[in-house]
Design an enzyme around this catalytic site. Structure first.
Site, mmCIF file in Angstrom:
data_model
loop_
_atom_site.group_PDB
_atom_site.id
_atom_site.type_symbol
_atom_site.label_atom_id
_atom_site.label_comp_id
_atom_site.label_asym_id
_atom_site.label_seq_id
_atom_site.Cartn_x
_atom_site.Cartn_y
_atom_site.Cartn_z
ATOM 1 N N GLU A 1 -5.062 -5.258 10.750
ATOM 2 C CA GLU A 1 -4.022 -4.258 10.973
ATOM 3 C C GLU A 1 -4.283 -3.525 12.289
ATOM 4 O OE1 GLU A 1 -2.124 -2.949 7.050
ATOM 5 O OE2 GLU A 1 -3.915 -1.755 7.277
ATOM 6 N N HIS B 1 -9.304 0.922 5.102
ATOM 7 C CA HIS B 1 -8.017 1.094 5.781
ATOM 8 C C HIS B 1 -8.226 2.048 6.960
ATOM 9 C CE1 HIS B 1 -3.893 2.348 6.563
ATOM 10 N NE2 HIS B 1 -3.509 1.265 5.923
ATOM 11 N N SER C 1 3.721 -2.514 10.284
ATOM 12 C CA SER C 1 5.176 -2.540 10.493
ATOM 13 C C SER C 1 5.831 -3.854 10.068
ATOM 14 C CB SER C 1 5.512 -2.225 11.955
ATOM 15 O OG SER C 1 5.137 -0.892 12.251
ATOM 16 N N ASN D 1 0.866 -1.183 0.000
ATOM 17 C CA ASN D 1 0.000 0.000 0.000
ATOM 18 C C ASN D 1 0.904 1.235 0.000
ATOM 19 O OD1 ASN D 1 -1.805 2.055 0.515
ATOM 20 N ND2 ASN D 1 -2.219 1.434 2.639
ATOM 21 N N TRP D 2 0.960 1.892 -1.140
ATOM 22 C CA TRP D 2 1.872 3.050 -1.258
ATOM 23 C C TRP D 2 1.299 4.316 -0.612
ATOM 24 C CZ3 TRP D 2 4.911 3.477 -6.535
ATOM 25 C CH2 TRP D 2 5.801 2.393 -6.617
ATOM 26 N N LYS D 3 0.026 4.256 -0.219
ATOM 27 C CA LYS D 3 -0.620 5.440 0.376
ATOM 28 C C LYS D 3 -0.427 6.659 -0.544
ATOM 29 C CE LYS D 3 0.321 3.393 4.813
ATOM 30 N NZ LYS D 3 0.286 3.569 6.242
ATOM 31 N N GLY E 1 2.928 1.812 10.771
ATOM 32 C CA GLY E 1 3.946 2.856 10.642
ATOM 33 C C GLY E 1 4.682 3.182 11.931
ATOM 34 N N GLU F 1 -6.659 4.470 7.959
ATOM 35 C CA GLU F 1 -6.460 5.891 7.631
ATOM 36 C C GLU F 1 -7.692 6.461 6.927
ATOM 37 O OE1 GLU F 1 -2.648 5.449 5.689
ATOM 38 O OE2 GLU F 1 -1.806 4.853 7.620
ATOM 39 N N GLY G 1 2.991 -1.276 4.203
ATOM 40 C CA GLY G 1 3.019 0.136 3.835
ATOM 41 C C GLY G 1 4.424 0.570 3.483
ATOM 42 N N GLY G 2 5.119 1.169 4.452
ATOM 43 C CA GLY G 2 6.434 1.767 4.202
ATOM 44 C C GLY G 2 7.420 0.870 3.487
HETATM 45 C C1 PEP Z 1 -0.514 0.013 6.159
HETATM 46 O O1 PEP Z 1 -0.615 1.212 6.003
HETATM 47 O O2 PEP Z 1 -1.416 -0.725 5.764
HETATM 48 C C2 PEP Z 1 0.675 -0.489 6.827
HETATM 49 C C3 PEP Z 1 0.637 -1.719 7.262
HETATM 50 O O3 PEP Z 1 1.739 0.368 6.972
HETATM 51 P P1 PEP Z 1 3.186 -0.009 7.554
HETATM 52 O O4 PEP Z 1 3.610 -1.304 6.922
HETATM 53 O O5 PEP Z 1 4.050 1.127 7.141
HETATM 54 O O6 PEP Z 1 3.036 -0.158 9.031
#
Ligand code: PEP
Length: 252
Positions: free
Chosen positions: A166, A96, A211, A11-13, A172, A98, A232-233
């Site tokens: 999640e 999600h 994470s 997920n590049w957000k 993050g 967010e 994500g990241g």
């Molecule tokens: C996400 O935003 O779905 C996520 C899991 O982010 P991260 O891996 O950066 O915690």
């Protein structure tokens, strides 16, 4: 139907410009040389989807991070599931945290969006997860069961639905729940899915997200009922993401 392969989804957000297409091309090259034992999906910002689809990449599915609750109409600035399917998306992330927190999306909205995604033939990746307060108050299971029951449309199948667990406090933050906790939550999600959807409920992929990185991916992906990851990241750079995907090479 046979059980789908595990899925590692990125997920590049709100990250990525046209120059980032190079990372996807690099990832596709890595995957072409390694025959991964899982499916791989990238959900870039919507601005990059068409350009990526035009690359005709063989080894990477392309998805979106959200869609509207309606099929079309007077919704300025919004994008429907049908439009996303039309430009080549195979999956749509729905609910999600967010979006739930930042855009006030409750379970009812998530359910409607997931229905749109499923109706047009994409797979809805429906996200659930508890806040830090709910976690500390030991309400995780209660919250997750409620989200699963209310957010997932009644016609869910293993083809049109994936669940992503999640914990919001893990996203993050570099913090990850214990293996025991991930195992417990995923087992409860599986139980509810089987109760609601029978045989399909047993096959619906349940991803862990929060994470995930190359150092913890093997441990997390080894947990029973963890059928992949939402990342994500660590999905933004091909090398980092490929190192997570490669964990599946170590499984039978
Ligand atoms: C996400 O935003 O779905 C996520 C899991 O982010 P991260 O891996 O950066 O915690």
């Amino acid at each position: 139907m046979i059980k789908p392969k595990p899925l590692v989804a990125g997920n590049w957000k709100m990250n990525g410009l046209r120059a980032s297409l190079n990372e996807i091309i690099k990832l596709n090259d890595f995957l072409g040389r390694s025959a991964p034992k899982c499916d791989v999906l990238i959900c870039p910002p919507v601005t990059l989807i068409s350009s990526i689809v035009q690359l005709n990449l063989e080894h990477v599915f392309i998805g979106s991070q959200d869609c509207h609750t309606n099929t079309n109409g007077a919704h300025t600035g919004d994008i429907s599931a049908e439009m996303l399917r039309d430009i080549g998306c195979s999956h749509i992330i729905i609910g999600h945290s967010e979006r739930r927190v930042g855009h006030g999306e409750d379970n009812e909205i998530v359910n409607k969006k997931a229905t749109q995604a499923q109706t047009v033939g994409t797979t809805a990746i429906i996200c659930v997860g508890e806040t830090i307060h709910e976690y500390e108050a030991k309400k995780t299971l209660e919250v997750i069961v409620s989200q699963i029951n209310s957010s997932i449309p009644s016609h869910a199948t293993a083809e049109n639905t994936i669940i992503a667990y999640e914990p919001i406090w893990a996203i993050g933050s570099g913090k990850v729940p214990t293996v025991g906790s991930v195992k417990e939550v995923h087992a409860v999600i599986r139980k509810v899915l089987v109760e609601r959807f029978g045989n399909d409920g047993d096959k619906i992929n349940i991803l862990y997200g929060g994470s995930v990185n190359a150092s913890n991916a093997h441990t997390l992906m080894s947990v029973v009922n963890v059928n992949g990851a939402l990342v994500g990241g660590a999905s933004l750079k091909a090398d980092d993401f490929f190192n997570i995907i490669s964990v599946y090479d170590q499984f039978d």
